[in-house]
Scaffold this motif. Sequence first.
Motif, PDB file in Angstrom:
ATOM      1  N   UNK A 178      -3.395  -5.690  12.548  1.00  0.00           N
ATOM      2  CA  UNK A 178      -3.796  -7.073  12.265  1.00  0.00           C
ATOM      3  C   UNK A 178      -5.294  -7.250  12.499  1.00  0.00           C
ATOM      4  N   UNK A 179      -5.834  -6.517  13.459  1.00  0.00           N
ATOM      5  CA  UNK A 179      -7.279  -6.503  13.719  1.00  0.00           C
ATOM      6  C   UNK A 179      -7.844  -7.903  13.934  1.00  0.00           C
ATOM      7  N   UNK A 180      -7.344  -8.606  14.969  1.00  0.00           N
ATOM      8  CA  UNK A 180      -7.953  -9.895  15.288  1.00  0.00           C
ATOM      9  C   UNK A 180      -9.450  -9.696  15.530  1.00  0.00           C
ATOM     10  N   UNK A 181     -10.225 -10.509  14.877  1.00  0.00           N
ATOM     11  CA  UNK A 181     -11.669 -10.327  14.759  1.00  0.00           C
ATOM     12  C   UNK A 181     -12.024 -10.005  13.326  1.00  0.00           C
ATOM     13  N   UNK A 182     -11.064  -9.450  12.577  1.00  0.00           N
ATOM     14  CA  UNK A 182     -11.203  -9.211  11.138  1.00  0.00           C
ATOM     15  C   UNK A 182      -9.860  -9.480  10.454  1.00  0.00           C
ATOM     16  N   UNK A 183      -9.102 -10.434  11.029  1.00  0.00           N
ATOM     17  CA  UNK A 183      -7.774 -10.732  10.504  1.00  0.00           C
ATOM     18  C   UNK A 183      -7.881 -11.515   9.190  1.00  0.00           C
ATOM     19  N   UNK A 184      -6.843 -11.373   8.385  1.00  0.00           N
ATOM     20  CA  UNK A 184      -6.736 -12.127   7.136  1.00  0.00           C
ATOM     21  C   UNK A 184      -5.893 -13.360   7.439  1.00  0.00           C
ATOM     22  N   UNK A 185      -6.529 -14.530   7.505  1.00  0.00           N
ATOM     23  CA  UNK A 185      -5.820 -15.744   7.908  1.00  0.00           C
ATOM     24  C   UNK A 185      -4.707 -16.097   6.932  1.00  0.00           C
ATOM     25  N   UNK A 186      -4.948 -15.897   5.649  1.00  0.00           N
ATOM     26  CA  UNK A 186      -3.901 -16.193   4.667  1.00  0.00           C
ATOM     27  C   UNK A 186      -2.704 -15.277   4.854  1.00  0.00           C
ATOM     28  N   UNK A 187      -2.961 -14.001   5.144  1.00  0.00           N
ATOM     29  CA  UNK A 187      -1.876 -13.043   5.353  1.00  0.00           C
ATOM     30  C   UNK A 187      -1.089 -13.394   6.617  1.00  0.00           C
ATOM     31  N   UNK A 188      -1.772 -13.809   7.671  1.00  0.00           N
ATOM     32  CA  UNK A 188      -1.083 -14.192   8.898  1.00  0.00           C
ATOM     33  C   UNK A 188      -0.219 -15.433   8.676  1.00  0.00           C
ATOM     34  N   UNK A 189      -0.745 -16.411   7.947  1.00  0.00           N
ATOM     35  CA  UNK A 189       0.029 -17.624   7.665  1.00  0.00           C
ATOM     36  C   UNK A 189       1.275 -17.288   6.854  1.00  0.00           C
ATOM     37  N   UNK A 190       1.117 -16.387   5.901  1.00  0.00           N
ATOM     38  CA  UNK A 190       2.264 -15.931   5.105  1.00  0.00           C
ATOM     39  C   UNK A 190       3.307 -15.249   5.984  1.00  0.00           C
ATOM     40  N   UNK A 191       2.862 -14.350   6.850  1.00  0.00           N
ATOM     41  CA  UNK A 191       3.785 -13.666   7.756  1.00  0.00           C
ATOM     42  C   UNK A 191       4.487 -14.670   8.668  1.00  0.00           C
ATOM     43  N   UNK A 192       3.737 -15.633   9.192  1.00  0.00           N
ATOM     44  CA  UNK A 192       4.328 -16.658  10.055  1.00  0.00           C
ATOM     45  C   UNK A 192       5.445 -17.410   9.332  1.00  0.00           C
ATOM     46  N   UNK A 193       5.208 -17.765   8.074  1.00  0.00           N
ATOM     47  CA  UNK A 193       6.212 -18.505   7.298  1.00  0.00           C
ATOM     48  C   UNK A 193       7.464 -17.656   7.080  1.00  0.00           C
TER      49      UNK A 193
END
Length: 242
Positions: free
Chosen positions: A10-25
Motif C-alpha cells: 500500500x506504501x502509505x506516503x505514496x498510497x493511491x487514495x482512489x484505490x484505498x477507497x475502492x478497497x474500503x468499499x
Amino acid sequence: MIRLFHVSDVHFGAEDRAALSWFDRVVAEEQPDAIIMTGDLTMQARSHEFAAAAKWLEGLGRPVTVEVGNHDLPYFNPWSRFVTPYKRYGRLERMIERPLDIKGLSIIPLKTTARFQFRLNWSKGHVSLRSLQKSLALVEATPADDLKFIVCHHPLVEAGTRTSSSTRGGRRALEALADAGADAVLTGHVHDPFDIAHQVGGRTIRMIGAGTLSERVRLHPPSFNEIRVEGRNFVTVARVLE
C-alpha cells in the motif's frame, strides 16, 4: 466458503487514495473472513506513515494479519534500522504476524526481510536458516488436515514479473516448505498479481502474489487478491481497479 482478501504494498506516503477507497468499499460490502497484508505498508517507514496504516487497517473492521516488507524497515536512520527497527510501528505492532482463527486454515509467517545483506540492494529478499526453521516448526505444529498458507513479503522464486525479488535462500525455503506440507506462499513486493503452481518433490505448492494499492504500479492497475477456500480447494481472483 472462506473468503480472504490478500493485499500488499500500500506504501502509505505514496498510497493511491482512489484505490484505498475502492478497497474500503469492497471490504464493507463483502465482509471477507480475514485480510492478509504481505508487507510494505509504508514508503519510508516513518512514524506518521505507520500511524496512517494502522488507522486504515483498524477501520476495515475485519481480522487482519500483517507481514513486514522491506519498506517497513528504516532506510535513512542506521541506528533505528539495526537496533530498533520496529519502534515506529506503534499500535500496528499488535497486527504483525497475528494468528487468524479460521477453521481448516493455518496462516504461517515467514520473514524475508533483512536489516543487512552482503549486496548493494537491501530491498531484495532473504530467507535465513533461522527464519525458515521457525516457519517449518509452525507448519509442523498445525493440524494435519488444515490448508497451510505461508505469508511473507518477497516471492521465494521469480514469478516472471517485471520487478524481481532475487530472494536469497528462497528456492531452498520453497522446497522445504512444500516438503513440510505447505499448500501456498502468499507474497507481495513485485506490485503485480500472479498465481503459479510449482511441482516440488511430487507435491504442488502455489506461489500467489498480490498487486499494489499504491501509486507505484507496474504492469497492472491497483489490485488485490480474493482467495476463495472450500475444503482443501482454493482459487485466486485478482480484483483490479477499473
